[in-house]
Scaffold this active site. Sequence first.
Site: not given
Length: 217
Positions: A45-48, A87
Amino acid sequence: MDAQTLIARRIALELKDGMLVNLGIGIPTLVAGYVPAGINVFFQSENGLIGTGPIPEGALVQARLTDAGGRPVTAIPGACTFDSSISFGLIRGGHVDMTVLGGMQVDAQGLLANWMIPGKMVPGMGGAMDLVTGARRVVVAMQHTAKGKAKIVERCDLPLTSARPVDLVVTELAVIAQQGGRLRLIETAPGVSVEQVLAATEAKLDVAAGVTTMAIS
């Protein structure tokens, strides 16, 4: 079977053991629930977060554990978290094997528009531009039409997400591959004819020899 489930189940068959996969907002998040047996996939996920699990239920929901769209997720054993700069470094560095994104339009060359409708408030670009540009393979999960209007069009009239074409489009009617800057119909959904797909599509599609019926995991 509803359209979204059919799309997610078909896309799950594109997963290969050991892949690092990013799932976008909407239909793509459903893919995590249909990973074929015996396949181990790492969802990013892009948020890490690497190690995203299925959507939690009831008491398992944790407010601080979410996907990039802010929805609750679970984390599988061995998951790891990190800041968003790392990320996006993974994404931009070409380390994501496949991304599955929603779409508003895909044009005859395979170019995707999925982040903005002029004059309307929408969530924004998020990581879509980076994912379409940086992921090794880009799969679009979307319904074939919206309010009776084709979403696979001759030319996008919405702002493009990236100058790179996507690799595969999966709808409730068909599986369409982008090959050499053209779209090719390779599968139809159960009970759907080639003629029905073509009638619901504005863009001109090449039709593969021996179009097969869409498999569902």
